[in-house]
Design a protein around this motif. Structure first.
Motif, short mmCIF file in Angstrom:
data_model
loop_
_atom_site.label_atom_id
_atom_site.label_comp_id
_atom_site.label_asym_id
_atom_site.label_seq_id
_atom_site.Cartn_x
_atom_site.Cartn_y
_atom_site.Cartn_z
N ASP A 8 -6.88 -5.07 -4.01
CA ASP A 8 -6.25 -5.81 -2.92
C ASP A 8 -7.16 -6.95 -2.51
O ASP A 8 -7.86 -7.54 -3.34
N GLN A 9 -7.23 -7.23 -1.24
CA GLN A 9 -7.94 -8.40 -0.74
C GLN A 9 -9.44 -8.30 -0.98
O GLN A 9 -10.01 -7.22 -1.13
N LYS A 61 1.80 1.61 7.27
CA LYS A 61 2.92 1.81 6.36
C LYS A 61 2.51 1.55 4.92
O LYS A 61 2.75 2.37 4.02
N ARG A 62 1.86 0.42 4.69
CA ARG A 62 1.49 0.06 3.31
C ARG A 62 0.43 0.99 2.76
O ARG A 62 0.46 1.37 1.60
N TRP A 63 -0.52 1.38 3.61
CA TRP A 63 -1.67 2.14 3.13
C TRP A 63 -1.63 3.60 3.56
O TRP A 63 -2.65 4.26 3.65
N SER A 64 -0.45 4.11 3.79
CA SER A 64 -0.30 5.51 4.19
C SER A 64 -0.95 6.44 3.16
O SER A 64 -0.75 6.29 1.95
N LEU A 111 -8.16 0.33 5.96
CA LEU A 111 -6.90 -0.25 5.50
C LEU A 111 -5.71 0.49 6.11
O LEU A 111 -4.72 -0.13 6.51
N GLU A 112 -5.80 1.82 6.17
CA GLU A 112 -4.69 2.58 6.73
C GLU A 112 -4.50 2.28 8.21
O GLU A 112 -3.37 2.26 8.72
N ASP A 155 -7.26 0.64 -4.32
CA ASP A 155 -6.34 1.68 -3.86
C ASP A 155 -6.81 3.04 -4.39
O ASP A 155 -6.59 3.38 -5.56
N ASP A 169 -2.77 -1.33 8.41
CA ASP A 169 -1.38 -1.39 7.94
C ASP A 169 -0.95 0.02 7.56
O ASP A 169 -0.94 0.38 6.38
#
Length: 299
Positions: free
Chosen positions: A112-113, A168-171, A162-163, A125, A166
């Motif tokens: 990711d970033q 939702k994205r990083w659940s 990260l979680e 991830d 965000d």
């Protein structure tokens, strides 16, 4: 940057981004629960972090435990022959462009970033099974084949970060970080394992670790001002409590701190050593580059 600096996101500002003026350690930041240190929190052996290869063998004499870069490091066998415990650096929450496996992981599409404080290092991830297999089946064994006794796990605080930013994205990233530590321990039951920060998962991982590190507990690094800075009292107390709670879960756990301070301020460095030892920790105070050994100032 040589190897990969310890706790790259963490040193920027601490858990709650508390920035205080550079000064001698304040009497208001006392050792928590000052008094006799419980046996489970007895200070561990002297230790150091060193991410280079130029220091002479004699410079390592004071230390029992050494965290070294897994690629750029001094000869390991002479250190092992002198009874040093050697842990090799491994970033498990980020992948740096200079690592040989960067291209493979980038091709999987799980990066990711870029870390804003460390250009060339990208969040990964940790939920992806390919990453878990790479860490457990290739990267850890490669470090052990070099002659290390175990592994230093860095950047594990990135998945919870990260979680939080965000959900939702990083659940599931926080649980996946803890599961990665479990997978390493399950496959390598006898090696040394040190986790840097990642306090969110420490209640789960403390029983699996041989060492827990609090980086920038009292003093971190201000990247904008390019100097050390005091953490806020809230940051400091949170980290001290988290480390002590981990020690209570695992009485055999070595508890360590790494703080950054100006080496020429001998009085300030000594005060940090005294503070962390009073907390029951094994301290090391260095510069943020971690490319030279900084001896503890004499009394």
């Amino acid at each position: 940057m040589i190897g990969g600096l310890i706790g790259r996101r963490a040193v920027a500002g601490g858990l709650l981004s508390g920035a205080a003026l550079l000064a001698l350690p304040s009497r208001t930041l006392r050792a928590a629960n000052s008094g006799q240190v419980p046996a489970a929190l007895a200070p561990a052996a002297p230790w150091a972090v060193y991410y280079a290869d130029a220091a002479p063998l004699a410079a390592f004499q004071p230390y029992r435990l050494l965290v070294l870069d897994s690629r750029t490091h001094p000869p390991l066998q002479p250190l092992a022959d002198r009874g040093k415990t050697l842990l090799g650096y491994l970033s498990v929450g980020e992948v740096e462009t200079h690592r040989p496996w960067f291209g493979r992981v980038k091709g999987w599409g799980i990066l990711d970033q870029e870390n804003p404080n460390w250009p060339g290092s990208f969040y990964v991830d940790v939920r992806d099974r390919r990453w878990v297999r790479l860490v457990v089946e290739e990267l850890v064994p490669a470090i052990l084949r070099e002659g290390f006794h175990g592994v230093f796990l860095d950047t594990l605080d990135n998945p919870p970060h990260l979680e939080r930013t965000d959900p939702k994205r990083w659940s599931g990233m926080t649980d996946a970080a803890a599961a990665l530590v479990r997978a390493i321990r399950r496959n390598w039951p006898d090696i040394g394992l040190m986790q840097n920060r990642a306090y969110e998962i420490l209640p789960q991982t403390a029983p699996l670790l041989s060492h827990a590190l609090g980086e920038s507990v009292y003093a971190g690094w201000d990247f904008a001002a390019k100097r050390p800075h005091r953490q806020s009292a809230e940051d400091y107390r949170f980290q001290v409590d988290a480390l002590k709670a981990a020690g209570a879960l695992n009485p055999q756990l070595g508890l360590h701190t790494l703080d950054y301070w100006t080496p020429s301020d001998a009085a300030g460095v000594r005060a940090i050593y005294d503070l962390q030892r009073a907390n029951g920790f094994s301290p090391y105070v260095a510069t943020v580059e971690l490319d030279r050994l900084i001896p503890e100032p004499p009394r």
